[in-house]
Design an enzyme around this catalytic site. Structure first.
Site, PDB file in Angstrom:
ATOM      1  N   TYR A  61      53.423  -8.590  28.237  1.00 40.34           N
ATOM      2  CA  TYR A  61      52.628  -9.263  29.268  1.00 40.34           C
ATOM      3  C   TYR A  61      52.812  -8.608  30.631  1.00 40.34           C
ATOM      4  CZ  TYR A  61      50.981 -13.051  26.316  1.00 40.34           C
ATOM      5  OH  TYR A  61      50.340 -13.768  25.358  1.00 40.34           O
TER       6      TYR A  61
ATOM      7  N   GLU B  32      66.405 -17.435   1.104  1.00 39.49           N
ATOM      8  CA  GLU B  32      65.092 -17.095   1.660  1.00 39.49           C
ATOM      9  C   GLU B  32      64.447 -18.262   2.412  1.00 39.49           C
ATOM     10  OE1 GLU B  32      62.304 -15.529  -1.220  1.00 39.49           O
ATOM     11  OE2 GLU B  32      60.583 -15.885   0.072  1.00 39.49           O
TER      12      GLU B  32
ATOM     13  N   ASP C 261      62.914 -16.770  -3.800  1.00 38.62           N
ATOM     14  CA  ASP C 261      61.996 -17.520  -4.653  1.00 38.62           C
ATOM     15  C   ASP C 261      61.717 -16.801  -5.965  1.00 38.62           C
ATOM     16  OD1 ASP C 261      61.754 -19.400  -2.740  1.00 38.62           O
ATOM     17  OD2 ASP C 261      59.747 -18.850  -2.081  1.00 38.62           O
TER      18      ASP C 261
END
Lengths: 269, 269
Positions: free
Chosen positions: B93, B192, B244
């Site tokens: 920015y 995770e 997973d």
């Protein structure tokens, strides 16, 4: 039997009775749309109005919805009885094994969990459902007493007992889990972005301004909003919302101050 | 003068000398592509190979890139001298005010910050640049000593001194900030998803299995990976990655174990 199970049972009983009487089964709940949002002058938050919608098995999609509702109620009942909990995401994945009752997206199962909150006037915490994420951070001159997973009461000073990343808000911030024990700060500053939060922490702005800094992480999680609300109501602390100042910030400010359409049933909490 | 400023100055001097000698200014750096990634057998991580690319003002876009580089170096120098820090997002920015030297996206400025790390062999922490987010959470039988913003050393037991949301990892986890003081756990389990992390915490799996649970939050942040790496190297703890099990999980596992292409210059840390 827990209050939540009792309330959920009523829904199942209604469907059961409809079926045994040969009526087309249905449930009623408030419409969760912009047109059914009413500003409550007393609490100064948005709440649902009087419009109701009916979900009935007269259409196939309505019938599926009721089937899913029954499965979810059964799932919640089992969790409560076994003292377990699941995330909303897990609920969605578990529904994959429910045959015709499975959800087509997590949005759908999240929304149904909210519907059940609205009908039963319970919170999803009562259903043992929790969001995937939480962990907004807090730093400031306040002592919090948290009941830990071991059932012990632990007092944490949110400046002297934590690292520079602050105290992480747990997903359950209700009174049975969190109490405010001692407070010297005189206001709450809720900060939209992590960068600005870390900057204020680095500059010790919480000490200089005698504030509690809370990181909103953009649109605040329910637990974050609830935490701020409790600081405001129980301790009479004014809340300042420090945003980037872009249009999105108005929305963030409004959701802290007035609540959101999707969750207007908990605006006053 | 700090080491980082010295190294950055060398880049500026190179450009300056090119210009005064009437040569087209340029800088060289390793190619950050898949074809320039070499597996380091000794450290068992991915590193950059010998392919270099040259950024030169011979093209307009190359000239802009060098201009931006000079602005960023100047900005970092100023921050170091004033003892301030900024987020990568703030850097982007702030560049909006740099006229022709402004970046067209944050990806671009993030990448340039990494380029400077590679050329100078310093870390962005040395440049006082930090990511927007951090705050992965840790729970387990370990005492961490953190040097706080006040310069005090604070010892935190990651089971007995924290709430159920755990200890939040700060964005800087280098030795001058964090030390491992006492450890009784005998392994690290990197998880995770937040749902699974909270579930394991709720079930007190860290106690039962004598492990340190670390929440990866999907693809781990640099500080999270570095934290795990230090536990592994300094304390000889084995690291188990609990995912997973979908294809994405392989990537997460690999980034913990071997590093990533984009950041192969810090794989061995």
């Amino acid at each position: 039997m827990s209050e939540a199970i009792k309330e959920l049972r009523k829904i199942a009983e209604k469907i059961y009775n409809d079926l045994t009487k040969g009526k087309i089964p249905s449930i009623e709940l408030p419409a969760r749309t912009k047109s059914n949002i009413v500003f409550d002058e007393r609490y100064r938050v948005w709440k649902y109005g009087k419009q109701n919608i009916t979900r009935s098995a007269v259409s196939l999609s309505g019938a599926y919805m009721l089937l899913r509702t029954m499965y979810v109620i059964d799932f919640i009942k089992e969790m409560i009885e076994q003292g377990k909990s699941s995330t909303l995401r897990e609920l969605y994945y578990i529904s994959e094994g429910w045959g015709d009752a499975k959800f087509s997206s997590q949005d759908e199962s999240d929304k149904l969990a909210e519907d059940l909150e609205i009908i039963t006037k319970k919170l999803r915490e009562d259903f043992k459902l929790r969001p995937e994420e939480d962990g907004a951070r807090v730093i400031g001159d306040i002592v919090i007493e948290e009941v830990t997973r071991k059932g012990e009461k632990r007092r944490i000073h949110c400046q002297d007992d934590v690292g520079d990343a602050g105290y992480s808000i747990p997903y359950n911030v209700e009174k049975e889990k969190l109490r405010f024990v001692e407070i010297n700060a005189d206001k709450v500053i809720a900060v939209e972005t992590g960068g600005m939060f870390d900057r204020l922490v680095e500059n010790r702005f919480d000490e200089k301004s005698n504030s509690i800094l809370v990181h909103l992480k953009g649109q605040p999680a329910r637990s974050t909003r609830r935490f701020i609300k409790r600081l405001n109501e129980e301790l009479n602390l004014p809340v300042i919302v420090f945003t980037d100042g872009d249009p999105w910030s108005y929305r963030i400010y409004a959701s802290v101050a007035y609540g959101a359409i999707k969750t207007a049933h908990i605006s006053e909490y």
